[in-house]
Design an enzyme around this catalytic site. Structure first.
Site, PDB file in Angstrom:
ATOM      1  N   HIS A 609       0.695  -1.070   0.193  1.00 45.49           N
ATOM      2  CA  HIS A 609      -0.114   0.205  -0.137  1.00 45.49           C
ATOM      3  C   HIS A 609       0.768   1.392   0.061  1.00 45.49           C
ATOM      4  O   HIS A 609       0.288   2.421  -0.264  1.00 45.49           O
ATOM      5  CB  HIS A 609      -1.115   0.020   1.167  1.00 45.49           C
ATOM      6  CG  HIS A 609      -0.262   0.507   2.478  1.00 45.49           C
ATOM      7  ND1 HIS A 609      -0.247  -0.451   3.530  1.00 45.49           N
ATOM      8  CD2 HIS A 609      -0.158   1.369   2.984  1.00 45.49           C
ATOM      9  CE1 HIS A 609       0.270   0.215   4.507  1.00 45.49           C
ATOM     10  NE2 HIS A 609       0.187   1.413   4.168  1.00 45.49           N
ATOM     11  N   ASP A 663      -0.507  -7.353   1.378  1.00 43.12           N
ATOM     12  CA  ASP A 663       0.029  -5.970   1.614  1.00 43.12           C
ATOM     13  C   ASP A 663       1.747  -5.990   1.697  1.00 43.12           C
ATOM     14  O   ASP A 663       2.124  -5.897   2.947  1.00 43.12           O
ATOM     15  CB  ASP A 663      -0.568  -5.149   2.878  1.00 43.12           C
ATOM     16  CG  ASP A 663      -0.301  -3.795   2.816  1.00 43.12           C
ATOM     17  OD1 ASP A 663       0.393  -3.385   1.692  1.00 43.12           O
ATOM     18  OD2 ASP A 663      -0.407  -3.064   3.731  1.00 43.12           O
ATOM     19  N   GLY A 755       2.554   6.129   8.962  1.00 44.86           N
ATOM     20  CA  GLY A 755       4.319   6.595   8.654  1.00 44.86           C
ATOM     21  C   GLY A 755       5.040   5.287   8.919  1.00 44.86           C
ATOM     22  O   GLY A 755       6.104   5.369   8.713  1.00 44.86           O
ATOM     23  N   SER A 757       4.147   2.104   8.478  1.00 38.83           N
ATOM     24  CA  SER A 757       3.692   1.257   7.223  1.00 38.83           C
ATOM     25  C   SER A 757       4.849   0.759   6.429  1.00 38.83           C
ATOM     26  O   SER A 757       5.795   1.621   6.282  1.00 38.83           O
ATOM     27  CB  SER A 757       2.443   1.735   6.182  1.00 38.83           C
ATOM     28  OG  SER A 757       1.582   1.800   6.816  1.00 38.83           O
ATOM     29  N   GLY A 758       4.958  -0.592   6.200  1.00 40.95           N
ATOM     30  CA  GLY A 758       5.804  -1.098   5.498  1.00 40.95           C
ATOM     31  C   GLY A 758       7.023  -1.497   6.355  1.00 40.95           C
ATOM     32  O   GLY A 758       8.206  -2.277   5.977  1.00 40.95           O
TER      33      GLY A 758
HETATM   34  N1  ARG Z   1      -1.423   2.235   7.038  1.00 45.91           N
HETATM   35  C1  ARG Z   1      -0.517   3.062   7.989  1.00 45.91           C
HETATM   36  C2  ARG Z   1       0.567   3.594   7.117  1.00 45.91           C
HETATM   37  O1  ARG Z   1       0.350   3.893   6.150  1.00 45.91           O
HETATM   38  C3  ARG Z   1       0.129   2.092   9.057  1.00 45.91           C
HETATM   39  C4  ARG Z   1      -1.077   1.889  10.093  1.00 45.91           C
HETATM   40  C5  ARG Z   1      -1.019   0.813  11.155  1.00 45.91           C
HETATM   41  N2  ARG Z   1      -1.763   1.169  11.971  1.00 45.91           N
HETATM   42  C6  ARG Z   1      -1.839   0.688  13.351  1.00 45.91           C
HETATM   43  N3  ARG Z   1      -2.574   1.016  13.814  1.00 45.91           N
HETATM   44  N4  ARG Z   1      -1.085  -0.246  13.444  1.00 45.91           N
HETATM   45  O2  ARG Z   1       1.460   4.064   7.696  1.00 45.91           O
END
Ligand code: ARG
Length: 806
Positions: A609, A663, A755, A757-758
């Site tokens: 994503h 993902d 932030g 993510s990944g």
């Molecule tokens: N999708 C989010 C990103 O792009 C990360 C989300 C993780 N969220 C969580 N509550 N663990 O950074």
């Protein structure tokens, strides 16, 4: 001062090249040699040249060791002081008026007298200039220049910090007359980055409406510029600055905006230093304590859009001129008062030990300070209709302050239809005895009669039933982990459930956590390179040769940090080099966007994503990204961090942008990195690697440190636990697939966030770290009963091998 430290680029002019070095073409010199044969004359010249060279070398050495001690550096201090025996007049705002000049002259002469009282200062003092005056009797803002021998800077800094004492002494001696009576002296060394002569300076005064960086929004802001906006409001008002857009280079080293609660840049009155990008949904607002504010912007090398901010006036609730102010509010007689803090930001260095001797709020004699109140400090009550709230702020630093709501309460029944905690909080009655500490002082979890769907701990606590026999001591006295055995014809699941022996390894998840389907010959078997299978949990890279061909111990240069073996919400700063596989993905011309993990010298694993096109941002293209390896602080992008571009991005072909299924994505660097103390790969788990439920794992990243908050500067780490798949699927409304798993802390407060993510979810196995998950999604951040969702890396081991060879 050398060129490097002054922050200027050293570009030799043509003239300097001419002067310094003169080369003759080699061919010519040969010709010359041939014409003049070396003889007696030649030898004399050689001796003379040699003597000159030796003399020069000696000269340089003598200069270096003797005279260099006398080398001096220019040191600037900015400061402000209150002149208590003068009244402000509008003419003082105009620096060309005779009145301004006359008062400035007096202040400068007074400063000279003050500095003459200190041996360090009098020796090195050069001159002062008055920058401005403002209301408050009269406040004078000045810059003082000193010429300090190299090595003496700290002594002068020290002497400057006791100028206030010198002023007091002088005041005591002063008997009256025309002299200025001074008070409230604040001084600090000028930020080096703002004294570089290479900056152009503009000063804009009296701007009400908005301010913006030059060229905004049509052009990037110019380089090598220092701009100052001196903002003033009428007396009795304060200034409010609200940034709409803010987009500067991510490193504050070169480009930054600083806001001061003053008219000159006095570091102890610094409200904030800003750089990087702030999204409009995370508005930045700042309020002055008096009627002046200084905004400075310094730019160096970069070309970003810049900022625009609205400037507004507000009536000051606490006029600065009054030393103290009483504000009396009434609640009816016979009632009590309850005060609930809604915001509390009173941070001040030196106040960390909570003795609150600097800025504080005192409620009924109890002092509160810092930038966070724990739950039990958020409400204060009084049994009578009077409560005294004192706000005290010293002059050394400012923060945003506090806001609180108060209400009249019935002393007999302070929490109507609610449960009253011991610390006076009122919480919903349903939250009593539910296993969570809602009051903050545990009083809602004591003296409980547990509900049928709860575990009754021996110590009187109640805990959710699904925590029984999950391997974690939730009661605190281990009662929830007792009697977890099963009948003889049954197997014990990891979550404590008992299922029939026959259900083991039958291909369906009868335990609900999959534990009846692991360690089955089919699943547990680790396949060696020679296609032979061995039956051992997590045999890879464990230091023991399990496969005949040793393939379980191959490619094991991973998952170890160099040094000691030793935003994330609810985390803490990582140590430098603690997570050498952590990578920061920057979108070019922007700042950090996502995390990733290093798995080989040129391959990274991240979330699919993160690499989806977004309006004008072509994030699926390798060219959109800048990769930082070995990074610790987002504002220190230089060495030991390394920057790379990308050769290619491979998102998982089955990534589903609605469900976030699959993902995961791979990125290949344009050139491989060498491993250092700060850059090392993480181990990839084999498809059968077991990451048991309840196991403690680590998440890391520069994401937001609270839901809706801004990104962290320093890499954050937090410990969470892997959560049972069935429990989590229920909590997440059935949105999990087998390519996802959950980890978190169900009581909330610790999680990955925007932030992160990944980035990696790291699981220790022996002395190595394995990449168990990739930060994928969540419902908000760190909410109670809403753990973080991670991509299950074991499911993609074969795909990673196929695409990268790793
Ligand atoms: N999708 C989010 C990103 O792009 C990360 C989300 C993780 N969220 C969580 N509550 N663990 O950074």
């Amino acid at each position: 001062m050398d060129y490097m430290s002054s922050g200027m680029r050293y570009i030799p002019s043509d003239k300097e090249w001419d002067n310094d070095v003169q080369f003759l073409p080699a061919a010519d010199s040969n010709k010359l040699e041939k014409k003049r044969r070396p003889g007696k004359f030649g030898a004399v010249i050689a001796v003379v040249v040699l003597a000159v060279v030796i003399a020069l070398v000696i000269g340089v050495l003598v200069w270096h060791f003797h005279f260099r001690k006398d080398m001096r550096v220019k040191r600037m201090y900015s400061g402000s002081m209150r002149i208590t025996n003068r009244a402000f007049d509008d003419v003082y705002e105009n620096s060309t008026s005779p009145e301004f000049k006359a008062l400035a002259k007096q202040v400068i002469s007074q400063l000279k007298t003050i500095y003459s009282k200190s041996p360090q200062l009098s020796k090195y003092y050069r001159d002062s200039t008055i920058q401005a005056f403002s209301e408050g009797s009269v406040i004078a803002y000045y810059l003082s220049e000193f010429s300090v021998p190299v090595g003496q800077e700290a002594a002068v800094d020290n002497a400057m910090s006791s100028v206030e004492t010198l002023v007091k002494k002088q005041r005591a001696l002063q008997n009256s007359g025309d002299g200025l009576t001074l008070d409230d002296v604040v001084t600090s060394a000028l930020d080096d980055r703002m004294s570089s002569p290479s900056f152009r300076k503009h000063t804009k005064a009296n701007l009400i409406g908005h301010i913006q960086s030059p060229g905004f929004p049509n052009k990037p802001y110019p380089r090598n510029t220092l701009i100052k906006w001196q903002l003033r409001a009428d007396p009795g008002h304060v200034l409010k600055l609200d940034f709409g857009t803010f987009d500067l280079e991510s490193s504050c080293k070169s480009d930054f905006v600083k806001i001061y609660d003053s008219l000159v840049p006095i570091e102890s009155l610094l409200m904030v230093e800003l750089c990087g990008k702030h999204l409009p949904n995370n508005r930045l607002g700042f309020l002055s304590s008096g009627n002046v504010m200084l905004v400075t912007m310094a730019t160096h090398n970069s070309s970003f859009p810049g900022f625009r901010a609205a400037v507004q006036l507000h009536f000051s609730q606490f006029p600065k001129l009054l030393p103290s102010q009483n504000d009396v509010r009434l609640v009816p007689a016979g009632k009590g008062v309850k005060l609930t803090f809604t915001k509390f930001l009173l941070a001040e260095p030196g106040n960390e030990n909570m003795d609150c001797n600097k800025d504080y709020v005192m409620v009924n004699g109890k002092k509160l300070c810092g930038d966070k109140l724990d739950k039990s400090q958020q409400t204060e009550t009084s049994n009578t209709n009077s409560m005294t709230v004192v706000f005290s702020s010293d002059k050394s630093r400012v923060d945003r302050g506090f806001s609180a709501e108060y209400e009249a309460i019935d002393v007999q029944n302070p929490c109507p239809q609610k449960f009253q905690c011991r610390n006076s909080n009122c919480i919903k009655s349903e939250l009593r005895c539910d296993g969570w500490n809602d009051c903050g002082d545990m009083s809602d979890e004591q003296e409980c009669t547990c509900r049928a769907d709860s575990i009754s701990c021996k110590n009187g606590l109640c805990k959710p039933m699904f925590w029984k026999c999950d391997g974690i001591d939730d009661c605190g006295d281990n009662t929830d982990e007792l009697n977890c055995g099963c009948k003889s014809a049954e197997v014990t699941c990891k979550n404590g459930k008992c299922v029939s022996e026959k259900m083991r390894c039958d291909g369906s998840d009868d335990c609900g956590d999959g534990s009846d389907e692991v360690n089955c010959a089919r699943d547990l078997t680790y396949k060696c390179k020679n296609n032979k299978c061995i039956s051992k949990v997590n045999p890879e890279c464990d230091g023991v040769k399990d496969c005949e061909d040793n393939s379980d111990e191959e490619n094991c240069d991973c998952g170890k940090r160099a040094g000691k073996a030793s935003r994330i919400v609810g985390g803490q700063d990582a140590e430098v080099g603690e997570f050498p596989w952590q990578i920061s993905l920057h979108v070019k011309k922007h700042s950090h966007v996502c995390g990733a993990s290093l798995i080989s010298p040129d391959w990274l694993v991240t979330a699919a994503h993160c690499v989806q096109d977004e309006a004008s941002l072509k994030l699926s293209q390798a060219g959109a990204w800048e990769i930082y390896l070995g990074l610790h602080r987002q504002n220190q992008l230089g060495s030991p961090a390394e920057k790379r571009n990308l050769k290619q991005i491979i998102p998982h072909p089955n990534y589903n942008s609605f469900t976030f299924d699959n993902d995961i994505a791979l990125m290949q660097l344009d050139s491989p990195v060498s491993y250092t103390d700060y850059i090392r790969p993480i181990c990839l788990p084999s498809p059968q690697h077991d990451f048991p439920v309840g196991e403690g794992v680590t998440i890391t990243g520069w994401g937001a440190t609270r839901e809706g908050g801004s990104a962290a500067t320093v890499l954050q780490k937090a410990s969470v636990r892997i959560i049972n798949q069935t429990v989590c699927n229920n909590l997440m409304g059935g949105q999990l697939t087998s390519r996802m798993f959950c980890a978190g802390v169900l009581s909330g407060g610790v999680d990955a966030c925007q932030g992160d993510s990944g980035g990696p979810l790291t699981s220790p196995s022996g002395s190595r770290a394995f990449l168990a998950g990739v930060v994928s999604w969540g419902d908000g951040c760190a909410r109670r009963n809403k753990p973080g969702i991670y991509t299950r890396v074991t499911k993609f081991r074969a795909w990673i091998k196929e695409k990268t060879g790793v």
